[in-house]
Design an enzyme around this catalytic site. Structure first.
Site, PDB file in Angstrom:
ATOM      1  CG  ASP A  72      -0.117  -0.300   2.503  1.00  0.00           C
ATOM      2  OD1 ASP A  72       1.101  -0.034   2.513  1.00  0.00           O
ATOM      3  OD2 ASP A  72      -0.706  -0.791   3.477  1.00  0.00           O
TER       4      ASP A  72
ATOM      5  CD  GLU B 184       0.538  -6.769   3.177  1.00  0.00           C
ATOM      6  OE1 GLU B 184       0.542  -5.525   3.110  1.00  0.00           O
ATOM      7  OE2 GLU B 184       1.386  -7.419   3.818  1.00  0.00           O
TER       8      GLU B 184
ATOM      9  CD  GLU C 241       0.915   4.278   4.737  1.00  0.00           C
ATOM     10  OE1 GLU C 241       0.055   4.957   5.352  1.00  0.00           O
ATOM     11  OE2 GLU C 241       2.141   4.505   4.815  1.00  0.00           O
TER      12      GLU C 241
ATOM     13  CG  HIS D 103       7.583   3.562   9.460  1.00  0.00           C
ATOM     14  ND1 HIS D 103       6.740   3.848   8.420  1.00  0.00           N
ATOM     15  CD2 HIS D 103       7.379   2.273   9.748  1.00  0.00           C
ATOM     16  CE1 HIS D 103       6.069   2.756   8.088  1.00  0.00           C
ATOM     17  NE2 HIS D 103       6.435   1.787   8.880  1.00  0.00           N
TER      18      HIS D 103
ATOM     19  NE  ARG E 208       4.505  10.860   4.156  1.00  0.00           N
ATOM     20  CZ  ARG E 208       5.547  10.194   3.656  1.00  0.00           C
ATOM     21  NH1 ARG E 208       5.763   8.941   4.002  1.00  0.00           N
ATOM     22  NH2 ARG E 208       6.394  10.798   2.825  1.00  0.00           N
TER      23      ARG E 208
ATOM     24  CG  HIS F  64      11.909   5.034   8.956  1.00  0.00           C
ATOM     25  ND1 HIS F  64      12.140   6.065   8.092  1.00  0.00           N
ATOM     26  CD2 HIS F  64      11.263   4.083   8.246  1.00  0.00           C
ATOM     27  CE1 HIS F  64      11.644   5.765   6.891  1.00  0.00           C
ATOM     28  NE2 HIS F  64      11.112   4.552   6.963  1.00  0.00           N
TER      29      HIS F  64
HETATM   30  C1  UD1 Z   1       7.113   4.402   3.337  1.00  0.00           C
HETATM   31  C2  UD1 Z   1       5.662   4.124   2.950  1.00  0.00           C
HETATM   32  C3  UD1 Z   1       4.957   3.381   4.076  1.00  0.00           C
HETATM   33  C4  UD1 Z   1       5.737   2.150   4.489  1.00  0.00           C
HETATM   34  C5  UD1 Z   1       7.172   2.522   4.799  1.00  0.00           C
HETATM   35  C6  UD1 Z   1       8.002   1.313   5.095  1.00  0.00           C
HETATM   36  C7  UD1 Z   1       4.443   5.723   1.551  1.00  0.00           C
HETATM   37  C8  UD1 Z   1       3.738   7.022   1.513  1.00  0.00           C
HETATM   38  N1  UD1 Z   1       4.961   5.394   2.743  1.00  0.00           N
HETATM   39  O1  UD1 Z   1       7.087   5.272   4.457  1.00  0.00           O
HETATM   40  O2  UD1 Z   1       3.670   2.993   3.638  1.00  0.00           O
HETATM   41  O3  UD1 Z   1       5.136   1.603   5.631  1.00  0.00           O
HETATM   42  O4  UD1 Z   1       7.756   3.191   3.662  1.00  0.00           O
HETATM   43  O5  UD1 Z   1       9.194   1.663   5.754  1.00  0.00           O
HETATM   44  O6  UD1 Z   1       4.536   5.031   0.568  1.00  0.00           O
HETATM   45  N2  UD1 Z   1      14.756   7.450   3.849  1.00  0.00           N
HETATM   46  C9  UD1 Z   1      16.120   7.327   3.683  1.00  0.00           C
HETATM   47  N3  UD1 Z   1      16.605   6.133   3.212  1.00  0.00           N
HETATM   48  C10 UD1 Z   1      15.807   5.075   2.891  1.00  0.00           C
HETATM   49  C11 UD1 Z   1      14.423   5.215   3.091  1.00  0.00           C
HETATM   50  C12 UD1 Z   1      13.910   6.417   3.547  1.00  0.00           C
HETATM   51  O7  UD1 Z   1      16.882   8.251   3.950  1.00  0.00           O
HETATM   52  O8  UD1 Z   1      16.321   4.025   2.455  1.00  0.00           O
HETATM   53  C13 UD1 Z   1      14.225   8.761   4.329  1.00  0.00           C
HETATM   54  C14 UD1 Z   1      14.236   9.810   3.205  1.00  0.00           C
HETATM   55  O9  UD1 Z   1      14.472  11.062   3.766  1.00  0.00           O
HETATM   56  C15 UD1 Z   1      12.803   9.730   2.677  1.00  0.00           C
HETATM   57  C16 UD1 Z   1      12.054   9.511   3.993  1.00  0.00           C
HETATM   58  O10 UD1 Z   1      12.859   8.603   4.732  1.00  0.00           O
HETATM   59  O11 UD1 Z   1      12.390  10.884   1.991  1.00  0.00           O
HETATM   60  C17 UD1 Z   1      10.642   9.003   3.864  1.00  0.00           C
HETATM   61  O12 UD1 Z   1      10.544   7.904   2.977  1.00  0.00           O
HETATM   62  P1  UD1 Z   1       9.075   7.539   2.396  1.00  0.00           P
HETATM   63  O13 UD1 Z   1       9.210   6.312   1.578  1.00  0.00           O
HETATM   64  O14 UD1 Z   1       8.453   8.725   1.767  1.00  0.00           O
HETATM   65  O15 UD1 Z   1       8.225   7.297   3.697  1.00  0.00           O
HETATM   66  P2  UD1 Z   1       8.322   6.184   4.800  1.00  0.00           P
HETATM   67  O16 UD1 Z   1       7.976   6.819   6.095  1.00  0.00           O
HETATM   68  O17 UD1 Z   1       9.600   5.456   4.691  1.00  0.00           O
HETATM   69  N1  UDP Z   2      12.765  -4.278   9.529  1.00  0.00           N
HETATM   70  C1  UDP Z   2      14.124  -4.433   9.239  1.00  0.00           C
HETATM   71  N2  UDP Z   2      15.035  -3.649   9.902  1.00  0.00           N
HETATM   72  C2  UDP Z   2      14.659  -2.718  10.813  1.00  0.00           C
HETATM   73  C3  UDP Z   2      13.275  -2.537  11.080  1.00  0.00           C
HETATM   74  C4  UDP Z   2      12.360  -3.328  10.415  1.00  0.00           C
HETATM   75  O1  UDP Z   2      14.500  -5.280   8.429  1.00  0.00           O
HETATM   76  O2  UDP Z   2      15.523  -2.041  11.374  1.00  0.00           O
HETATM   77  C5  UDP Z   2      11.784  -5.111   8.809  1.00  0.00           C
HETATM   78  C6  UDP Z   2      10.740  -5.798   9.642  1.00  0.00           C
HETATM   79  O3  UDP Z   2      11.179  -7.076  10.070  1.00  0.00           O
HETATM   80  C7  UDP Z   2       9.557  -5.896   8.709  1.00  0.00           C
HETATM   81  C8  UDP Z   2       9.725  -4.684   7.821  1.00  0.00           C
HETATM   82  O4  UDP Z   2      11.064  -4.232   7.978  1.00  0.00           O
HETATM   83  O5  UDP Z   2       9.622  -7.037   7.863  1.00  0.00           O
HETATM   84  C9  UDP Z   2       8.742  -3.643   8.211  1.00  0.00           C
HETATM   85  O6  UDP Z   2       9.072  -2.453   7.598  1.00  0.00           O
HETATM   86  P1  UDP Z   2       8.454  -1.074   8.047  1.00  0.00           P
HETATM   87  O7  UDP Z   2       8.106  -1.128   9.486  1.00  0.00           O
HETATM   88  O8  UDP Z   2       9.421  -0.037   7.603  1.00  0.00           O
HETATM   89  O9  UDP Z   2       7.181  -0.935   7.126  1.00  0.00           O
HETATM   90  P2  UDP Z   2       5.662  -1.445   7.243  1.00  0.00           P
HETATM   91  O10 UDP Z   2       5.678  -2.902   7.430  1.00  0.00           O
HETATM   92  O11 UDP Z   2       5.037  -0.691   8.358  1.00  0.00           O
HETATM   93  O12 UDP Z   2       5.087  -1.031   5.926  1.00  0.00           O
END
Ligand code: UD1
Ligand code: UDP
Length: 368
Positions: free
Chosen positions: A97, A119, A133, A205, A207, A238
């Site tokens: 999502d 999923e 999401e 993490h 929003r 995160h």
């Molecule tokens: C995103 C997804 C969320 C999912 C989560 C899993 C959307 C809107 N959100 O949220 O549904 O649960 O991923 O973790 O699709 N960043 C880094 N390095 C990385 C990843 C992220 O620096 O490898 C930082 C960057 O500043 C980036 C910010 O995190 O802009 C947010 O990343 P984003 O994918 O927009 O949102 P998440 O909170 O990670």
């Molecule tokens: N996870 C990971 N390293 C971490 C934190 C989480 O590998 O430091 C894994 C966790 O086991 C799970 C997935 O990341 O499988 C969940 O990711 P996240 O919480 O970012 O996203 P969501 O599941 O909420 O979309």
């Protein structure tokens, strides 16, 4: 007859949950698998793909620091549309999502390419929680032509939305396939935790938790640590700046709170196994921890994963620091309450979801 299948991966959890599907499809002689990394997440998703030995065929390199939803969506849609145009796939598969998934589904709709959703059917029934999401997964369901529902209740949600019964396959969640692939490894934790210490593992993490909710979570964690001498907290933070800033400002100086970088998947699973208790707003952690018999307090107002809550092995508690404290204190002091939650009941899958997905694709696309 070869079928070209685009497998889209945007973020860390998509990499974890798509890896077993990609690996299973690659074993099929009829499948030409093209892995497309949107790189909505850069290092978090790259690390998982390399753990599973998956090299993306196409990399859109989308991630920008503190990216905004509209900009990310626009760039994902344009990039995915171009890839679909260049590769003319027979189908596109994406999981979950995120913005990458919503953009992939939309690009498929515009190009009239079958979109297959892994999923499928999760619903919180609250468009603001989780944000964005719930919107993304509804868009994905409206466009998908084949829906891989992880549970019977996800299937029911799709039926309620008039998805034809024959387009839904209950598969279990592929996260349990991935978990089985790495859970046997016994990797060291990023910080040494003495055997007599109880480990509380934290991830945050979402929003909708930015701002005051995360601050409340931090305050509760600090009080729990101060009240329990044998508790240590491990929080892989995160990299979103809205999370790192607050966590380090409020908790960075306590010697029993370990703020560490996001952990490689194998290492994080090892931390879940070592944990006494998990506090998290993650979707995937709600699915994995029950399979490892670890209680989870879910730091959210709503969840689209009710099965573990109904089973009594996960509690949905929100982000109010007093409520977090009440539940945390109970589970750290009441052995019976703890045992009732640490039963190892796993409602999300048996580790064979990806095989079922491949069989369903064969039945739909190879039979005619
Ligand atoms: C995103 C997804 C969320 C999912 C989560 C899993 C959307 C809107 N959100 O949220 O549904 O649960 O991923 O973790 O699709 N960043 C880094 N390095 C990385 C990843 C992220 O620096 O490898 C930082 C960057 O500043 C980036 C910010 O995190 O802009 C947010 O990343 P984003 O994918 O927009 O949102 P998440 O909170 O990670
Ligand atoms: N996870 C990971 N390293 C971490 C934190 C989480 O590998 O430091 C894994 C966790 O086991 C799970 C997935 O990341 O499988 C969940 O990711 P996240 O919480 O970012 O996203 P969501 O599941 O909420 O979309």
């Amino acid at each position: 007859m070869t079928k070209t299948i685009l497998c889209i991966v945007g973020t860390r959890p998509e990499a974890i949950k798509m890896a077993p599907v990609i690996l299973a499809l690659r074993r099929e002689p009829w499948a030409k698998v093209v892995v497309v990394a949107t790189a909505q997440h850069r290092e978090l998703a790259d690390e998982v793909l390399s753990l599973f030995g998956i090299e993306p065929d196409v990399d859109l390199d989308l991630m920008q620091p503190n990216q905004k939803l509209a900009d990310l969506t626009a760039r994902a849609l344009v990039g995915l549309d171009r890839v679909i145009g260049e590769t003319s796939p027979d189908m596109v598969i994406a999981q979950g999502d995120t913005t990458s998934v919503m953009a992939a589904a939309t690009a498929c709709f515009y190009r009239q390419v079958p979109f297959l959703h892994v999923e499928a059917g999760l619903r919180s029934f609250d468009m603001q929680n989780p944000f964005p999401e719930e919107f993304n997964r509804i868009v994905a369901s409206r466009i998908a032509t084949l829906h891989f529902a992880p549970t019977a209740s996800a299937r029911r949600h799709l039926l309620d939305e008039k998805v034809p019964e024959g387009d839904i396959v209950v598969t279990g969640n592929t996260v349990i396939d991935a978990l089985h692939m790495v859970a046997a490894q016994d990797l060291p934790l990023p910080v040494a935790i003495a055997p007599d210490r109880r480990l509380v593992l934290v991830t945050v993490h979402r929003r909708e938790n930015f701002g005051e909710p995360i601050q409340g979570i931090c305050r509760a964690i600090l009080t729990l640590v101060e009240e329990h001498d044998d508790v240590e907290v491990l929080w892989p933070v995160h990299p979103n700046p809205n999370v790192t800033g607050v966590a380090h400002a409020l908790l960075g100086t306590n010697p029993r709170v370990h703020l560490v970088k996001p952990q490689p998947y194998g290492g994080f699973v090892a931390a879940m196994k070592r944990a006494h208790l998990i506090l998290s707003d993650s979707g995937g952690v709600q699915e994995e921890a029950p399979a490892l018999a670890r209680p989870v307090l879910v730091l959210r107002r709503e969840t689209e994963r009710p099965e573990a809550i109904e089973a009594g092995v996960v509690r949905l508690i929100g982000t109010d620091s007093d409520v977090i404290l009440r539940h945390g204190r109970e589970l750290l002091s009441d052995a019976d309450a703890y045992r009732r939650m640490a039963r190892g009941e796993s409602p999300y899958g048996d580790g064979h979801a990806s095989g079922r997905i491949v069989e369903a694709i064969k039945a739909r696309f190879l039979s005619s």
